[in-house]
Design a protein around this motif. Structure first.
Motif, short mmCIF file in Angstrom:
data_model
loop_
_atom_site.label_atom_id
_atom_site.label_comp_id
_atom_site.label_asym_id
_atom_site.label_seq_id
_atom_site.Cartn_x
_atom_site.Cartn_y
_atom_site.Cartn_z
N ALA A 234 -0.35 -1.16 2.21
CA ALA A 234 0.33 0.05 2.66
C ALA A 234 -0.63 0.96 3.42
CB ALA A 234 0.93 0.79 1.46
N ALA A 235 -1.90 0.95 3.03
CA ALA A 235 -2.90 1.79 3.70
C ALA A 235 -3.33 1.22 5.05
CB ALA A 235 -4.12 1.95 2.79
N GLY A 236 -2.84 0.03 5.39
CA GLY A 236 -3.15 -0.55 6.69
C GLY A 236 -4.47 -1.29 6.73
N ILE A 237 -5.04 -1.59 5.57
CA ILE A 237 -6.35 -2.24 5.54
C ILE A 237 -6.26 -3.71 5.88
CG2 ILE A 237 -8.27 -2.86 4.00
CD1 ILE A 237 -7.84 -0.19 2.60
N GLY A 238 -5.12 -4.33 5.60
CA GLY A 238 -4.98 -5.75 5.90
C GLY A 238 -3.63 -6.26 5.44
N VAL A 239 -3.49 -7.60 5.47
CA VAL A 239 -2.27 -8.26 5.00
C VAL A 239 -2.60 -9.02 3.72
CG1 VAL A 239 -1.43 -8.46 7.37
CG2 VAL A 239 -2.69 -10.38 6.33
N ALA A 240 -1.56 -9.47 3.02
CA ALA A 240 -1.80 -10.19 1.77
C ALA A 240 -0.71 -11.21 1.52
CB ALA A 240 -1.87 -9.20 0.60
N LEU A 241 -1.09 -12.33 0.94
CA LEU A 241 -0.12 -13.31 0.47
C LEU A 241 0.25 -12.94 -0.97
CD1 LEU A 241 -1.45 -16.72 1.81
CD2 LEU A 241 0.85 -15.78 2.16
N VAL A 242 1.54 -12.79 -1.21
CA VAL A 242 1.98 -12.36 -2.54
C VAL A 242 3.19 -13.18 -2.96
CG1 VAL A 242 1.12 -10.00 -2.21
CG2 VAL A 242 3.50 -10.56 -1.63
N SER A 243 3.48 -13.14 -4.26
CA SER A 243 4.68 -13.78 -4.78
C SER A 243 5.89 -12.90 -4.47
CB SER A 243 4.55 -13.97 -6.30
OG SER A 243 5.65 -14.69 -6.80
N SER A 244 7.05 -13.52 -4.27
CA SER A 244 8.24 -12.78 -3.86
C SER A 244 8.69 -11.74 -4.88
CB SER A 244 9.39 -13.75 -3.59
OG SER A 244 9.68 -14.51 -4.76
N CYS A 245 8.24 -11.85 -6.13
CA CYS A 245 8.64 -10.87 -7.15
C CYS A 245 8.06 -9.49 -6.87
CB CYS A 245 8.22 -11.34 -8.55
SG CYS A 245 6.44 -11.45 -8.81
N LEU A 246 7.08 -9.42 -5.96
CA LEU A 246 6.47 -8.12 -5.64
C LEU A 246 7.14 -7.44 -4.45
CD1 LEU A 246 2.68 -9.06 -5.93
CD2 LEU A 246 4.20 -8.17 -7.70
N SER A 247 8.17 -8.06 -3.90
CA SER A 247 8.73 -7.58 -2.63
C SER A 247 9.52 -6.28 -2.73
CB SER A 247 9.61 -8.67 -2.00
OG SER A 247 10.70 -8.99 -2.85
#
Length: 301
Positions: A234-247
């Motif tokens: 959210a702070a714009g520092i980068g991207v991340a691979l996450v599990s869909s439960c965090l969407s």
């Protein structure tokens, strides 16, 4: 003193008549009289005043009757508790879980288990692999919910849930408006990762996904929790691979996009020591299976 002595005493105390008490107990009157006499000798007090016409409780008998009622009630309660424990309806259960499970299975499983088994004391402990598996082996916990990946021979694993991996990107990212995105589109992007020493399993899985897509991720920041990873995106520092439960986290600041191509899945498994045949563990596993049926499962499982 034996349990039968207490049962015999209560029958005589309630009937105040040895013949009726013997009939109620389905024994002869003479053995009953002998057992009551033996009980009095063991206690060192007279429990009954006996005459040819009547039987009465002494003061000591009245006092002993009150405590005998209490003792027999506790015994019945203990017997029922033992039966319920055998059925997996009472006792205590220690459940370990990886933190990401708080966003999918754990809330629903714990809620339903407590509704079904209100007399079971359930203790939850957040852990990471391989510490979680070590606690299972050492009987520090009874069962665990893990991200599938490790395999310990003495532990049984059962895959219960599969979720699609997604890419989390800042809301103003150039690719934010697209649908499914190829992972290799982010080959030159800065990546936010889980902290390697504490979350080694999922860290390795993400690295493997990137390598399979043809690149090694440019890791600019590590974080120890799911909320921290998403906060840094959210702070714009980068991207991340996450599990869909965090969407559903910080959706006003973060966009979540599925990956193009064959679905990449994060699998979760229940883990327990193979020799653990506790009815409570079986009951908990049944609840997990039931709850997981309402989640997105990999059809190949």
């Amino acid at each position: 003193m034996e349990l039968r002595h207490l049962r015999y005493f209560v029958a005589v105390a309630e009937e105040l008549h040895f013949a009726r008490a013997a009939e109620r107990l389905h024994i002869a009157q003479q053995p009953l009289s002998f057992q009551i006499k033996q009980l009095e000798e063991d206690l060192g007090v007279m429990l009954f005043r006996r005459t040819t016409r009547r039987v009465e409780l002494t003061d000591a008998g009245h006092a002993f009757l009150v405590e005998t009622y209490s003792a027999l009630a506790h015994l019945r309660q203990g017997m029922e508790l033992a039966r319920r424990a055998e059925r997996g309806e009472a006792g205590s259960l220690v459940v370990a879980y990886v933190s990401i499970a708080l966003f999918n299975l754990i809330p629903g499983v714990v809620r339903l288990f407590r509704e079904r088994f209100p007399d079971v004391q359930i203790t939850l402990r957040e852990m990471c692999s391989p510490e979680l598996e070590e606690h299972i082996l050492e009987k520090g916990c009874d069962v665990g919910l893990v991200v599938q990946g490790m395999h310990v021979p003495e532990i049984s694993y059962e895959t219960v849930l599969s979720e699609q991996a997604m890419i989390a990107i800042p809301i103003k990212h150039p690719l934010a408006g697209q649908g499914p995105i190829s992972l290799d589109d982010f080959a030159s992007e800065p990546f936010i990762m889980y902290e390697r020493t504490q979350r080694s399993l999922i860290y390795s899985q993400i690295i493997a996904m990137c390598l399979e897509a043809g690149f090694s991720p440019n890791i600019v920041q590590e974080a120890t929790s799911e909320q921290a990873v998403i906060g840094l995106v959210a702070a714009g520092i980068g991207v991340a691979l996450v599990s869909s439960c965090l969407s559903e986290l910080r959706t006003h600041e973060v966009i979540y996009r599925p990956l193009a191509g064959p679905a990449t899945l994060v699998k979760y498994a229940m883990a327990w020591k193979q020799e653990n045949t506790s009815p409570l563990v079986k009951a908990f596993l049944n609840v997990v299976r039931e709850v997981s049926q309402h989640a997105t499962l990999d059809p190949s499982l």
